[in-house]
Design an enzyme around this catalytic site. Structure first.
Site, mmCIF file in Angstrom:
data_model
loop_
_atom_site.group_PDB
_atom_site.id
_atom_site.type_symbol
_atom_site.label_atom_id
_atom_site.label_comp_id
_atom_site.label_asym_id
_atom_site.label_seq_id
_atom_site.Cartn_x
_atom_site.Cartn_y
_atom_site.Cartn_z
ATOM 1 N N GLU A 166 0.808 -1.224 0.000
ATOM 2 C CA GLU A 166 0.000 0.000 0.000
ATOM 3 C C GLU A 166 0.840 1.273 0.000
ATOM 4 O OE1 GLU A 166 -2.769 -0.203 3.258
ATOM 5 O OE2 GLU A 166 -3.761 -1.980 2.484
ATOM 6 N N GLU A 352 -5.649 -8.490 0.883
ATOM 7 C CA GLU A 352 -6.260 -8.110 2.161
ATOM 8 C C GLU A 352 -7.730 -7.819 1.922
ATOM 9 O OE1 GLU A 352 -4.559 -4.880 4.430
ATOM 10 O OE2 GLU A 352 -2.526 -5.570 4.016
HETATM 11 O O1 IFM Z 1 -4.165 -2.911 9.253
HETATM 12 C C1 IFM Z 1 -4.113 -2.435 7.944
HETATM 13 C C2 IFM Z 1 -2.961 -3.068 7.197
HETATM 14 O O2 IFM Z 1 -1.752 -2.886 7.832
HETATM 15 C C3 IFM Z 1 -2.860 -2.457 5.813
HETATM 16 N N1 IFM Z 1 -4.119 -2.518 5.140
HETATM 17 C C4 IFM Z 1 -5.291 -2.057 5.841
HETATM 18 C C5 IFM Z 1 -5.378 -2.729 7.199
HETATM 19 C C6 IFM Z 1 -6.633 -2.238 7.934
HETATM 20 O O3 IFM Z 1 -6.584 -0.870 8.096
#
Ligand code: IFM
Length: 446
Positions: A166, A352
């Site tokens: 990210e 994710e």
């Molecule tokens: O916890 C985070 C993760 O580290 C990166 N993506 C989003 C998740 C939730 O906010």
């Protein structure tokens, strides 16, 4: 009844990140990271929580791998802490840091779980921040040096490498709005940091190819389909800006070799003249892309927001998670289709997806019931299946997150885990969503 069946070789996984779960950030010769520093600065993290103990995964990884095995996971996505490996960011290698990740990956492989390792999940060595961090052009060399050390040590075990997690969040939170480490608020620094993240990514990928890396390498981006709040010309323009900023800023250079045309105007005088040749070095062929999806962005023009001049509207009559994020599974189908239509047929993983919800106290029988999370997961898995039906090449799905953990500046107040962690005792209790996920994996579908 299984209504949505996934291919037999679809990878079912769960994801975590080093600073959010490991604890013991300075153990065995590790150096401090910017997150160690940030969380130890009073007022930066809710409740002044830190990652000093977190889920104590650094010591309890065997117990956690056993939990993964019980779930039936095929793959586990975790991140490597740069400052455990190179305590000063460059130069001296800390063998104990590498050994830790060797032990972890060995345990995964012994349990039939494929490791997916992220090299950078936000915890830059503090020593490098002192040298300008992501704003210093040399950071691309520093990152390539670190990546090569890790590739050499672990490429015999790690099957999927992720360069960055990210990058948009790294710069938007860390350099523009200051809510994440290193906590800067500087319009001029932000596009430079973004560009250097891309350069670092490109350098690591070419280093991996150059050393004959045996496995797959890619990047993870968080995407959010942008929909207009109204059909007014201002809101439609705002959608273009928000989309360029969040969704295309990193992917266009990587896949198309150029920045979205909107960006220069959005940054105005803060947009630098980048050296010719950088974009060529960034555009490296990738084996896969990981997409993190949580929500959509219903977008309206908003002059008070820097750069984007857009903000998100919270639609009424929707379910919201504890993060105040709208539950909108259709957005996951839409963004997967969007990726394929814009960038072509690179294999994708949903790296994710998940939700923070209030978890009720355990019942007398120890059961922690989280029906909202089950609903979230089921509807998002169906959204993935819908995209696959329409030809998108999705190879796997990783729940965020395996364990409740440190949700960055929210501290421990937001629980994303399918396994509950009692932070006072470190007791792990699988929630009902863990049971749900185990059944999905066992049945190969929803
Ligand atoms: O916890 C985070 C993760 O580290 C990166 N993506 C989003 C998740 C939730 O906010």
């Amino acid at each position: 009844m299984i209504e949505y069946r996934f291919p037999a070789d679809f990878l079912w996984g769960a994801a975590t990140a080093a600073y959010q779960i490991e604890g013991s950030p300075l153990a065995d010769g590790a150096g401090p990271s910017i997150w160690h520093r940030f969380s130890h600065t009073p007022g930066r993290v809710a409740n002044d929580d830190t990652g000093d103990v977190a889920c104590d995964h650094y010591h309890r990884y065997l117990e956690d791998v056993a939990l993964m095995h019980d779930l039936g996971l095929d793959a586990y996505r975790f991140s490597i802490s740069w400052s455990r490996i190179l305590p000063d960011g460059t130069g001296r290698v800390n063998q104990a840091g590498l050994d830790y990740y060797r032990r972890l990956t060995d345990a995964l492989l012994e349990n039939g779980i494929k490791p997916m390792a992220t090299l950078y999940h936000w915890d830059l060595p503090a020593a490098l921040d002192d040298r300008g961090g992501w704003v210093n052009r040399d950071v691309a060399d520093w990152f390539a040096e670190y990546a090569e050390v890790v590739f050499r040590a672990l490429d015999d075990r790690v099957q999927f490498w992720v360069t960055l997690n990210e990058p948009w969040v790294v710069t938007d939170g860390g350099y523009l709005h200051g809510v994440l480490a290193p906590g800067h608020r500087d319009l001029f620094e932000t596009p430079i940091a973004s560009h250097n993240l891309l350069r670092a990514h490109g350098r690591a990928v070419s280093a991996y190819r150059g050393m004959g890396g045996k496995h797959a390498i890619g990047i993870v981006v968080n995407l959010e389909p942008k929909y207009p709040a109204s059909q007014n010309a201002e809101d439609l323009e705002a959608v273009r800006r928000a989309d360029a900023y969040m969704n295309r800023q990193y992917l266009d250079p990587i896949f198309l070799g150029r920045y979205p045309e909107e960006l220069a105007g959005m940054w105005g005088e803060a947009w630098p003249q980048f050296p010719a040749g950088d974009l060529g070095a960034i555009r490296q062929p990738l084996d896969f892309v990981g997409i993190n999806y949580y929500k959509r962005g219903v977008t309206r023009a908003d002059a008070s927001v820097p750069v984007e001049r857009a903000s998100r509207l919270q639609p009424p009559h929707a379910i919201y998670t504890e993060m105040k994020w709208e539950v909108f599974p259709q957005g996951l189908t839409d963004i997967l289709l969007w990726f394929r239509d814009r960038y072509g047929s690179t294999p994708l993983f949903v790296t994710e997806n998940g939700a923070a919800f209030y978890d009720p106290p355990a019942a007398i029988d120890g059961e922690i019931s989280d029906p909202l999370r089950i609903h979230y997961l089921r509807t998002h898995l169906i959204a993935v299946a819908e995209a696959m039906k329409r030809g998108v090449d999705v190879r796997g799905y990783f729940i965020w997150s395996l364990l409740d953990n440190l949700e960055w500046s929210h501290g421990y107040s937001k629980r994303f885990g399918i396994v509950h962690v009692d932070f006072a005792t470190q007791r792990r209790t699988p929630k009902s969503s863990a049971r749900f996920y185990r059944e999905v994996i066992r049945d190969g579908g929803v």
